[in-house]
Design a protein around this motif. Structure first.
Motif, PDB file in Angstrom:
ATOM      1  N   VAL A   1       0.824  -1.211   0.000  1.00 18.13           N
ATOM      2  CA  VAL A   1       0.000   0.000   0.000  1.00 18.13           C
ATOM      3  C   VAL A   1       0.859   1.263   0.000  1.00 18.13           C
ATOM      4  CG1 VAL A   1      -1.854   1.255   1.181  1.00 18.13           C
ATOM      5  CG2 VAL A   1      -1.816  -1.242   1.255  1.00 18.13           C
ATOM      6  N   GLY A   2       1.796   1.330   0.947  1.00 18.54           N
ATOM      7  CA  GLY A   2       2.755   2.432   0.979  1.00 18.54           C
ATOM      8  C   GLY A   2       2.124   3.798   0.998  1.00 18.54           C
ATOM      9  N   GLY A   3       2.533   4.634   0.043  1.00 15.20           N
ATOM     10  CA  GLY A   3       2.088   6.026   0.015  1.00 15.20           C
ATOM     11  C   GLY A   3       0.623   6.213  -0.285  1.00 15.20           C
ATOM     12  N   HIS A   4      -0.069   5.151  -0.699  1.00 13.34           N
ATOM     13  CA  HIS A   4      -1.506   5.251  -0.992  1.00 13.34           C
ATOM     14  C   HIS A   4      -2.380   5.114   0.256  1.00 13.34           C
ATOM     15  CE1 HIS A   4      -0.644   5.131  -5.269  1.00 13.34           C
ATOM     16  NE2 HIS A   4       0.093   4.041  -5.087  1.00 13.34           N
ATOM     17  N   PHE A   5      -1.774   4.889   1.426  1.00 12.17           N
ATOM     18  CA  PHE A   5      -2.543   4.654   2.649  1.00 12.17           C
ATOM     19  C   PHE A   5      -3.602   5.714   2.923  1.00 12.17           C
ATOM     20  CE2 PHE A   5      -0.457   1.082   4.931  1.00 12.17           C
ATOM     21  CZ  PHE A   5      -1.570   0.613   5.594  1.00 12.17           C
ATOM     22  N   PRO A   6      -3.261   7.010   2.891  1.00 17.81           N
ATOM     23  CA  PRO A   6      -4.258   8.018   3.274  1.00 17.81           C
ATOM     24  C   PRO A   6      -5.526   7.968   2.426  1.00 17.81           C
ATOM     25  CG  PRO A   6      -2.070   8.975   3.220  1.00 17.81           C
ATOM     26  CD  PRO A   6      -1.947   7.613   2.613  1.00 17.81           C
ATOM     27  N   ASP A   7      -5.396   7.597   1.157  1.00 18.33           N
ATOM     28  CA  ASP A   7      -6.555   7.574   0.262  1.00 18.33           C
ATOM     29  C   ASP A   7      -7.247   6.215   0.251  1.00 18.33           C
ATOM     30  OD1 ASP A   7      -6.151  10.220  -0.574  1.00 18.33           O
ATOM     31  OD2 ASP A   7      -4.656   9.577  -2.037  1.00 18.33           O
ATOM     32  N   GLU A   8      -6.470   5.134   0.299  1.00 25.90           N
ATOM     33  CA  GLU A   8      -7.051   3.807   0.131  1.00 25.90           C
ATOM     34  C   GLU A   8      -7.554   3.198   1.441  1.00 25.90           C
ATOM     35  OE1 GLU A   8      -4.545   1.192  -2.059  1.00 25.90           O
ATOM     36  OE2 GLU A   8      -4.478   2.471  -3.834  1.00 25.90           O
ATOM     37  N   PHE A   9      -6.904   3.519   2.557  1.00 23.97           N
ATOM     38  CA  PHE A   9      -7.308   2.981   3.857  1.00 23.97           C
ATOM     39  C   PHE A   9      -7.235   4.089   4.907  1.00 23.97           C
ATOM     40  CE2 PHE A   9      -5.706  -0.605   1.405  1.00 23.97           C
ATOM     41  CZ  PHE A   9      -6.732  -1.520   1.555  1.00 23.97           C
ATOM     42  N   PRO A  10      -8.109   5.094   4.781  1.00 23.06           N
ATOM     43  CA  PRO A  10      -7.996   6.274   5.657  1.00 23.06           C
ATOM     44  C   PRO A  10      -8.195   5.985   7.135  1.00 23.06           C
ATOM     45  CG  PRO A  10     -10.013   6.346   4.348  1.00 23.06           C
ATOM     46  CD  PRO A  10      -9.177   5.253   3.778  1.00 23.06           C
ATOM     47  N   ALA A  11      -9.101   5.045   7.486  1.00 22.30           N
ATOM     48  CA  ALA A  11      -9.328   4.761   8.906  1.00 22.30           C
ATOM     49  C   ALA A  11      -8.107   4.104   9.536  1.00 22.30           C
ATOM     50  CB  ALA A  11     -10.553   3.864   9.085  1.00 22.30           C
ATOM     51  N   VAL A  12      -7.518   3.140   8.846  1.00 24.09           N
ATOM     52  CA  VAL A  12      -6.315   2.484   9.362  1.00 24.09           C
ATOM     53  C   VAL A  12      -5.176   3.488   9.459  1.00 24.09           C
ATOM     54  CG1 VAL A  12      -4.606   0.673   8.958  1.00 24.09           C
ATOM     55  CG2 VAL A  12      -7.011   0.249   8.432  1.00 24.09           C
ATOM     56  N   PHE A  13      -5.043   4.312   8.433  1.00 21.54           N
ATOM     57  CA  PHE A  13      -3.964   5.305   8.427  1.00 21.54           C
ATOM     58  C   PHE A  13      -4.101   6.264   9.607  1.00 21.54           C
ATOM     59  CE2 PHE A  13      -2.227   9.441   6.975  1.00 21.54           C
ATOM     60  CZ  PHE A  13      -0.900   9.073   6.815  1.00 21.54           C
ATOM     61  N   ALA A  14      -5.314   6.764   9.839  1.00 21.70           N
ATOM     62  CA  ALA A  14      -5.530   7.705  10.941  1.00 21.70           C
ATOM     63  C   ALA A  14      -5.250   7.052  12.287  1.00 21.70           C
ATOM     64  CB  ALA A  14      -6.954   8.249  10.897  1.00 21.70           C
ATOM     65  N   ALA A  15      -5.711   5.807  12.462  1.00 22.69           N
ATOM     66  CA  ALA A  15      -5.482   5.112  13.736  1.00 22.69           C
ATOM     67  C   ALA A  15      -4.000   4.905  13.984  1.00 22.69           C
ATOM     68  CB  ALA A  15      -6.210   3.774  13.729  1.00 22.69           C
ATOM     69  N   CYS A  16      -3.284   4.472  12.947  1.00 23.41           N
ATOM     70  CA  CYS A  16      -1.843   4.253  13.107  1.00 23.41           C
ATOM     71  C   CYS A  16      -1.121   5.549  13.436  1.00 23.41           C
ATOM     72  CB  CYS A  16      -1.266   3.640  11.834  1.00 23.41           C
ATOM     73  SG  CYS A  16      -1.701   1.925  11.536  1.00 23.41           S
ATOM     74  N   MET A  17      -1.405   6.589  12.698  1.00 18.17           N
ATOM     75  CA  MET A  17      -0.726   7.869  12.933  1.00 18.17           C
ATOM     76  C   MET A  17      -1.037   8.390  14.326  1.00 18.17           C
ATOM     77  SD  MET A  17       1.105   8.456  10.243  1.00 18.17           S
ATOM     78  CE  MET A  17       1.481  10.221  10.245  1.00 18.17           C
ATOM     79  N   GLY A  18      -2.289   8.177  14.793  1.00 19.41           N
ATOM     80  CA  GLY A  18      -2.651   8.597  16.142  1.00 19.41           C
ATOM     81  C   GLY A  18      -1.899   7.842  17.211  1.00 19.41           C
ATOM     82  N   GLY A  19      -1.411   6.646  16.880  1.00 20.11           N
ATOM     83  CA  GLY A  19      -0.641   5.845  17.821  1.00 20.11           C
ATOM     84  C   GLY A  19       0.860   5.938  17.605  1.00 20.11           C
ATOM     85  N   GLY A  20       1.280   6.873  16.744  1.00 15.20           N
ATOM     86  CA  GLY A  20       2.715   7.075  16.539  1.00 15.20           C
ATOM     87  C   GLY A  20       3.347   6.137  15.537  1.00 15.20           C
TER      88      GLY A  20
END
Length: 502
Positions: A303-322
């Protein structure tokens, strides 16, 4: 004394997908929909990431979908119900789309579908990668709010079921703040969700503590397969409660499970590696973590750089956890995700008690067996929720005196915390007699102190059935009985002993 009201129609308890589908499908009967939580909150439907499984493509058929469902269920799926679900699945997805659910589409306008574990075809209809549950629930909620036959009451909490001397369910008892209200109706549909809130590590809303299941059991309804709890392999391990979910669709896109050394490990456990059935993947991750090797989901290449668009909920959760999943593997752990067991129902959502129906995760139709196939849960909620509504609208109101309703006490927060830790420790991914006996003793002690609270009744159902099933099958793994031996479903009528310690 509780206030008593009469509702000339159907009562639905729960505002997830099953409850809303039931409420809409009960028209033209009047529906009173009761939910403790605000709309689109406190239900697993809104948190579902993967999507809705259905045979919608030219290379797929309901027969193939049913076969995959039966295979995943480890010998306990009721074949007729699996075929019914698969056959009605495409129309249910089109119904949801017609209500405004914005499923991803191909350039030609067909449903875009993804591959998930244990499916032989790419058949999961999704919304923006991991937004299916949220988007579907928004559309269905708007439609339900616009339905003139539905009256909604939020902040009303189920506290018991009203019955007459024959055992027929005639209504509900609800708590509104400090007040108790008895409401009679021609039929009651329970759509109260699962039991994730009974576990310390869960991907579901904490409000879901098996209370509908418990009240049905206390009323005398038959409960089916309560020992079978599905643990999602890839909850994101960042210390949040509930744990955010790394959808299975990531593995469908090619993400790999790796240890702290960066090496993939799933091929050692199953020929299908990352796409093995959920129970296999959950136990593999549990074993790797217990061995000190750690477990991480590596989606950097898939997935790589496509995370914010393709899996936004997972991306937000991960970023919120560092954790930046574009450049870092995601730490994962198994977490309580879905309850295959529940209130036993037939294909029309009828329970063993006249006047009581059930749909969604609190019900057990037999379609999931010992291990639910990925993305069949939203489908089941839609298909059997609609069937429940159709059945309820044809139910004739009963008359005659009611039996005085027994109202269950609330379980204090500190006691619930003790129960959640005990359930995760002793009725989790790997179980044995010593742990399950310790859990039963803990439930006895809590019940002796706090009374017959619904979460304790639900937990007892799981613990006793898990202790009685001396084999390993699907989501139920006994370290002391690792072989698969007894291909029979569990059916219990627990009213007479559910409160044995009270």
């Amino acid at each position: 004394m509780a206030e008593r009201l009469n509702h000339d129609g159907v009562i639905v308890v729960g505002a997830g997908l099953a409850g809303l589908a039931a409420a809409m499908s009960a028209a033209p009967a009047r529906v009173l929909l009761i939910t403790d939580a605000p709309l689109n909150s406190g239900c697993s439907s809104a948190w579902a990431q993967g999507g809705v499984a259905a045979a919608l493509s030219a290379d797929d058929t309901p027969e193939l979908h049913a076969a995959d469902t039966i295979a995943a269920g480890a010998g306990l799926v009721v074949p007729e119900v699996a075929h019914l679900l698969a056959e009605e699945g495409p129309e249910a997805v089109r119904w949801l789309a017609g209500l405004g659910a914005p499923f991803d589409r191909t350039p030609a306008g067909a449903f875009a579908q993804s591959l998930e574990a244990a499916h032989s075809r790419a058949r999961v209809a999704r919304v923006k990668g991991d937004q299916a549950g949220k988007a579907i629930m928004q559309a269905v909620t708007v439609a339900a709010l616009a339905s003139p036959h539905i009256e909604m009451r939020t902040g009303w909490k189920l506290a018991g079921l009203l019955q007459d001397a024959t055992g027929r369910v005639r209504g509900v008892v609800v708590r509104q703040g400090a007040e108790l209200i008895e409401i009679t109706a021609r039929a009651v549909i329970l759509a109260t969700g699962g039991i994730g809130g009974l576990y310390a590590v869960t991907t579901t809303p904490a409000e879901l503590k098996g209370e509908g299941l418990a009240f049905a059991a206390l009323a005398g309804a038959t409960i089916a397969d309560p020992e079978f709890v599905q643990f999602h392999p890839t909850a994101i391990d960042i210390g949040r409660d509930p744990a955010p979910l790394a959808t299975e669709a990531l593995r469908g896109e090619g993400a790999k499970l790796i240890g702290a050394d960066g090496q993939p490990f799933m091929a050692r456990y199953h020929k299908d590696a990352e796409l093995a059935p959920r129970d296999v993947v959950a136990r593999a991750i549990h074993a790797e973590r217990m061995a000190g090797r750690g477990a991480f989901l590596d989606a950097r290449e898939a997935v790589g750089g496509h995370f914010p668009d393709e899996f936004p909920a997972v991306f937000a959760a991960c970023m919120g956890g560092g954790v930046d999943p574009r450049v870092q593997p995601i730490p994962v752990a198994p977490a309580c995700h879905y309850h295959m067991g529940g209130i036993a129902t037939d294909a029309h959502a009828r329970t063993t008690l006249p006047g009581l129906l059930a749909a969604g995760e609190c019900a057990s139709t037999g379609v999931h067996g010992a291990n639910r196939l990925a993305s069949n849960s939203l489908l089941e909620a839609a298909v059997f929720g609609r069937r429940a509504g159709h059945t309820a609208r044809e139910t004739t109101a009963a008359t005659g005196p009611l039996v005085r309703a027994a109202v269950a006490p609330e379980l204090p927060a500190p006691a619930l915390a003790v129960l959640r830790q005990a359930m995760s420790r002793d009725a989790g991914v790997v179980r044995d007699a010593a742990g399950l006996t310790r859990l039963a003793d803990q439930i006895d002690a809590l019940q002796a102190k706090h009374g017959c609270a619904a979460p304790l009744v639900a937990a007892r159902l799981v613990a006793e059935a898990a202790l009685a099933r001396r084999e390993s099958r699907g989501g139920h793994f006994r370290a002391d009985y690792p072989a698969t031996a007894h291909p029979e479903r569990t059916f219990v009528t627990a009213a007479e002993r559910a409160c044995q310690a009270a």
